[in-house]
Design a protein around this motif. Sequence first.
Motif, PDB file in Angstrom:
ATOM      1  N   ALA A   1       0.896  -1.050  -0.075  1.00 14.91           N
ATOM      2  CA  ALA A   1      -0.046  -0.003   0.025  1.00 14.91           C
ATOM      3  C   ALA A   1       0.904   1.361   0.087  1.00 14.91           C
ATOM      4  O   ALA A   1       0.352   2.384  -0.613  1.00 14.91           O
ATOM      5  CB  ALA A   1      -0.749  -0.138   1.233  1.00 14.91           C
ATOM      6  N   LEU A   2       2.055   1.330   0.727  1.00 16.50           N
ATOM      7  CA  LEU A   2       2.853   2.335   0.841  1.00 16.50           C
ATOM      8  C   LEU A   2       3.648   2.417  -0.611  1.00 16.50           C
ATOM      9  O   LEU A   2       3.810   3.622  -1.102  1.00 16.50           O
ATOM     10  CB  LEU A   2       3.871   2.225   1.781  1.00 16.50           C
ATOM     11  CG  LEU A   2       5.083   3.365   1.828  1.00 16.50           C
ATOM     12  CD1 LEU A   2       4.208   4.586   2.325  1.00 16.50           C
ATOM     13  CD2 LEU A   2       6.090   2.814   2.950  1.00 16.50           C
ATOM     14  N   VAL A   3       3.930   1.534  -1.411  1.00 13.87           N
ATOM     15  CA  VAL A   3       4.568   1.577  -2.699  1.00 13.87           C
ATOM     16  C   VAL A   3       3.461   2.144  -3.506  1.00 13.87           C
ATOM     17  O   VAL A   3       3.783   3.178  -4.363  1.00 13.87           O
ATOM     18  CB  VAL A   3       5.164   0.261  -3.278  1.00 13.87           C
ATOM     19  CG1 VAL A   3       5.416   0.260  -4.497  1.00 13.87           C
ATOM     20  CG2 VAL A   3       6.157  -0.146  -2.342  1.00 13.87           C
ATOM     21  N   ARG A   4       2.166   1.779  -3.464  1.00  7.45           N
ATOM     22  CA  ARG A   4       1.359   2.338  -4.294  1.00  7.45           C
ATOM     23  C   ARG A   4       0.891   3.876  -4.191  1.00  7.45           C
ATOM     24  O   ARG A   4       0.677   4.602  -4.976  1.00  7.45           O
ATOM     25  CB  ARG A   4      -0.022   1.723  -4.231  1.00  7.45           C
ATOM     26  CG  ARG A   4      -0.020   0.119  -4.861  1.00  7.45           C
ATOM     27  CD  ARG A   4      -1.375  -0.552  -5.008  1.00  7.45           C
ATOM     28  NE  ARG A   4      -1.961  -0.672  -3.702  1.00  7.45           N
ATOM     29  CZ  ARG A   4      -1.883  -1.800  -2.841  1.00  7.45           C
ATOM     30  NH1 ARG A   4      -1.365  -2.636  -3.369  1.00  7.45           N
ATOM     31  NH2 ARG A   4      -2.508  -1.818  -1.639  1.00  7.45           N
ATOM     32  N   LEU A   5       0.967   4.147  -2.924  1.00  6.03           N
ATOM     33  CA  LEU A   5       0.788   5.602  -2.462  1.00  6.03           C
ATOM     34  C   LEU A   5       1.898   6.748  -3.165  1.00  6.03           C
ATOM     35  O   LEU A   5       1.552   7.624  -3.627  1.00  6.03           O
ATOM     36  CB  LEU A   5       0.506   5.655  -0.916  1.00  6.03           C
ATOM     37  CG  LEU A   5       0.603   7.174  -0.507  1.00  6.03           C
ATOM     38  CD1 LEU A   5      -0.765   7.740  -0.872  1.00  6.03           C
ATOM     39  CD2 LEU A   5       0.541   6.926   1.081  1.00  6.03           C
TER      40      LEU A   5
ATOM     41  N   MET B   1       2.267   9.893  -6.394  1.00  4.87           N
ATOM     42  CA  MET B   1       2.782  11.255  -5.791  1.00  4.87           C
ATOM     43  C   MET B   1       3.009  12.049  -6.984  1.00  4.87           C
ATOM     44  O   MET B   1       2.882  13.334  -7.007  1.00  4.87           O
ATOM     45  CB  MET B   1       4.003  11.047  -4.983  1.00  4.87           C
ATOM     46  CG  MET B   1       3.534  10.298  -3.469  1.00  4.87           C
ATOM     47  SD  MET B   1       2.365  11.286  -2.517  1.00  4.87           S
ATOM     48  CE  MET B   1       3.347  12.658  -1.982  1.00  4.87           C
ATOM     49  N   ASP B   2       3.728  11.498  -8.187  1.00  5.44           N
ATOM     50  CA  ASP B   2       4.211  12.190  -9.013  1.00  5.44           C
ATOM     51  C   ASP B   2       3.180  11.915 -10.514  1.00  5.44           C
ATOM     52  O   ASP B   2       3.455  12.493 -11.685  1.00  5.44           O
ATOM     53  CB  ASP B   2       5.483  11.459 -10.017  1.00  5.44           C
ATOM     54  CG  ASP B   2       6.680  11.970  -8.738  1.00  5.44           C
ATOM     55  OD1 ASP B   2       6.740  12.949  -8.455  1.00  5.44           O
ATOM     56  OD2 ASP B   2       7.234  11.052  -8.508  1.00  5.44           O
ATOM     57  N   ARG B   3       1.839  11.370 -10.266  1.00  3.46           N
ATOM     58  CA  ARG B   3       0.898  11.466 -11.210  1.00  3.46           C
ATOM     59  C   ARG B   3       0.114  12.683 -11.152  1.00  3.46           C
ATOM     60  O   ARG B   3       0.253  13.410 -10.224  1.00  3.46           O
ATOM     61  CB  ARG B   3      -0.029  10.265 -10.951  1.00  3.46           C
ATOM     62  CG  ARG B   3       0.677   8.775 -11.125  1.00  3.46           C
ATOM     63  CD  ARG B   3      -0.315   7.758 -10.856  1.00  3.46           C
ATOM     64  NE  ARG B   3       0.369   6.239 -10.906  1.00  3.46           N
ATOM     65  CZ  ARG B   3      -0.353   5.253 -10.511  1.00  3.46           C
ATOM     66  NH1 ARG B   3      -1.640   5.164 -10.106  1.00  3.46           N
ATOM     67  NH2 ARG B   3       0.270   4.148 -10.606  1.00  3.46           N
ATOM     68  N   THR B   4      -0.859  12.638 -12.332  1.00  2.00           N
ATOM     69  CA  THR B   4      -1.715  13.799 -12.290  1.00  2.00           C
ATOM     70  C   THR B   4      -2.859  13.584 -11.296  1.00  2.00           C
ATOM     71  O   THR B   4      -3.208  12.475 -11.103  1.00  2.00           O
ATOM     72  CB  THR B   4      -2.160  13.862 -13.812  1.00  2.00           C
ATOM     73  OG1 THR B   4      -1.069  14.045 -14.622  1.00  2.00           O
ATOM     74  CG2 THR B   4      -3.344  15.216 -14.091  1.00  2.00           C
ATOM     75  N   MET B   5      -3.144  14.497 -10.728  1.00  4.02           N
ATOM     76  CA  MET B   5      -4.393  14.371  -9.794  1.00  4.02           C
ATOM     77  C   MET B   5      -5.726  14.055 -10.326  1.00  4.02           C
ATOM     78  O   MET B   5      -5.980  14.555 -11.558  1.00  4.02           O
ATOM     79  CB  MET B   5      -4.590  15.698  -9.120  1.00  4.02           C
ATOM     80  CG  MET B   5      -5.545  15.645  -7.869  1.00  4.02           C
ATOM     81  SD  MET B   5      -4.764  14.745  -6.578  1.00  4.02           S
ATOM     82  CE  MET B   5      -6.292  15.121  -5.360  1.00  4.02           C
ATOM     83  N   ASP B   6      -6.105  13.071  -9.726  1.00  2.11           N
ATOM     84  CA  ASP B   6      -7.745  12.953 -10.183  1.00  2.11           C
ATOM     85  C   ASP B   6      -8.570  12.348  -8.806  1.00  2.11           C
ATOM     86  O   ASP B   6      -8.254  12.898  -7.693  1.00  2.11           O
ATOM     87  CB  ASP B   6      -7.539  11.388 -10.749  1.00  2.11           C
ATOM     88  CG  ASP B   6      -7.011  10.183  -9.942  1.00  2.11           C
ATOM     89  OD1 ASP B   6      -7.249   9.838  -9.051  1.00  2.11           O
ATOM     90  OD2 ASP B   6      -6.229   9.372 -10.562  1.00  2.11           O
ATOM     91  N   GLU B   7      -9.664  12.255  -9.178  1.00  2.00           N
ATOM     92  CA  GLU B   7     -10.771  12.319  -8.089  1.00  2.00           C
ATOM     93  C   GLU B   7     -10.626  11.372  -6.942  1.00  2.00           C
ATOM     94  O   GLU B   7     -10.942  11.452  -5.976  1.00  2.00           O
ATOM     95  CB  GLU B   7     -12.144  12.150  -8.500  1.00  2.00           C
ATOM     96  CG  GLU B   7     -12.470  13.413  -9.371  1.00  2.00           C
ATOM     97  CD  GLU B   7     -14.059  13.425 -10.137  1.00  2.00           C
ATOM     98  OE1 GLU B   7     -14.571  12.210  -9.748  1.00  2.00           O
ATOM     99  OE2 GLU B   7     -14.402  14.163 -10.815  1.00  2.00           O
TER     100      GLU B   7
END
Length: 587
Positions: A517-521, A525-531
């Motif tokens: 879960a930490l890795v997915r979080l 962080m560097d992706r485009t923001m989504d809902e």
Amino acid sequence: MRVKFSIFGKMAFLICALLIPIVLLFSYVNDRSSTLVEDEIRKSKLKQLSVFMNQIGGQIEQLSMFSLQLMRDSDVLDFQLALQSSRGYDRDRMINAIYEKLLLGSISTSFQNRLAFYSPASGLVISTSTEEPFDKDAFLKDVSAGWRLHRSPDTPAEDDYFTRYTVEPYSAYAHPDQANAIIRTSFPVDSLRRMLDDFKRSGGDDPFLFSPEDGMIGNRSMDGAIAAELQRSLAGMPLPDVRSMKIALGGQNYMISSTKIPSLGWYLVDYVPIGSILAPIREVSKLFYVSVGLLLVLSILALLLLYRNVQIPIRQLIFSLREIKHGNYAVRMFQRRENEFSFVFSRFNEMAQEIQRLVEKVYMEEIRTREATLKQLQSQINPHFLYNCLFYVQSMIRLGALDLAEKMALNLGEYYRYNTRVEKQTVTLRSELGFVGNYLEIQQMRMKRFEYEIDVPEEMMELPVPRLIVQPAAENAIVHGIERKPGRGRIAIRGRQEDAYNYLVVEDDGAGMSQDALVRLMETMDRTMDESMGCGVWNVHQRLKIQYGDGSGIGMSLLPEGGIRVTLAWTRLDREVGRDVPAARSG
């Protein structure tokens, strides 16, 4: 696995593929040529020696055959019969006849020689040399079959001579005093030297005669040093009747050819330095290798120019394109020399600059949108948080705990005053930590099951930082950590400065999360923001990264004792950045 070659590697391989077969082919041809020349020289030298050996052998054989023929001559036989009679006249006539035949045999060969007839029964000696004294004991002592060399340490080498004894009957060799007649044939060594000199002048190299027992007889102009070395070398090896070999003398290779003279029992030897014969071939070989070396040097220079003017620019272009692919739009290419790549680099820099401008424009627009959203959120009061705080104040007043009610009201007032002040987005770290302290005091008064600690060096307190960069991490520590864990908890906020970066670390010993879960979080962080993504931590990471550059942002890690460590890192503005630091660092 396919091996990919660059242009430089392909050119180097092509040059090697061209030069190596040529060098190998020339080396093979040169070696074969040298071998053929040596074989021809060996055959020619053996043929010359064979002819010369027959000449020497013919002269010696002529002397040998004459003594045998004379021993069977009618006058010699009659003389032996005459010894048994008393007819003096016949005896004198036979002596004169034998003497005349000795003289005839002596002049029938080109060798200077001496012939002597001796009758042991009568003691009569007939010789072609009147100057030579006759010593009966010495004469009989030296009688043996075959030619023998006589040397005396008291006389010069020119006085050495060969002798051969012919005995009648043949069985009298063991007891020469019982022989009917003995003929001694001798010739000086100087006769052989004259023939060696003539052979050398007519095309021989440096001929000599050799016997393992008696040593060497050389021509008059022979090299003494080489002759001594040759004698030592030949004395230690078996010599067949005909032989050709190579030996090294004085650091130089020589071809030695030898053939045995059957009638004399000696070996006729001639030698020639191989280096002088193969010198033209070696000169051609040296010229070829020098030419190949120059060609190789020129090829290397051409490859270096190719590497410098083509390979390096191509590698720079590939590296820059990879940097663009990985999101580094600030990469630029520079070319000192004016050539075709200068135009390519110039167009690449213009393209990268335009891409960087567009990307930064998009990011800035997105950040402005997020900031507008954040301002709107700040302007709105969280009703549940506010209601809980007001209910707490009401409960404390009813219970008479006015000091706790006052404390809650003061912290709540400071919290909302800082939270709703949107006109200034950059504050000191002291103000930001004060705001976080108000928030933690409020939550501690409400929950009453966690402690918190803020430990930041005084030299960091006045650093300018964006607003609301620490509170989201503290809020996550309470909501996702402390509240989900039974029992008491702890939250610690620490600061430090290392190398070119400032660090704020927020730790809790709450429920935490799994490693996956930490890795997915962290990947979000560097992706485009989504809902589907949370706003707080992502917004802080993007604001730090855009404002302070690469290496700044948020990093997260799991603590061994449980809980999560959140590290905020941003570049120091009070000193020159000396090296790159990873974006995510654990406190």
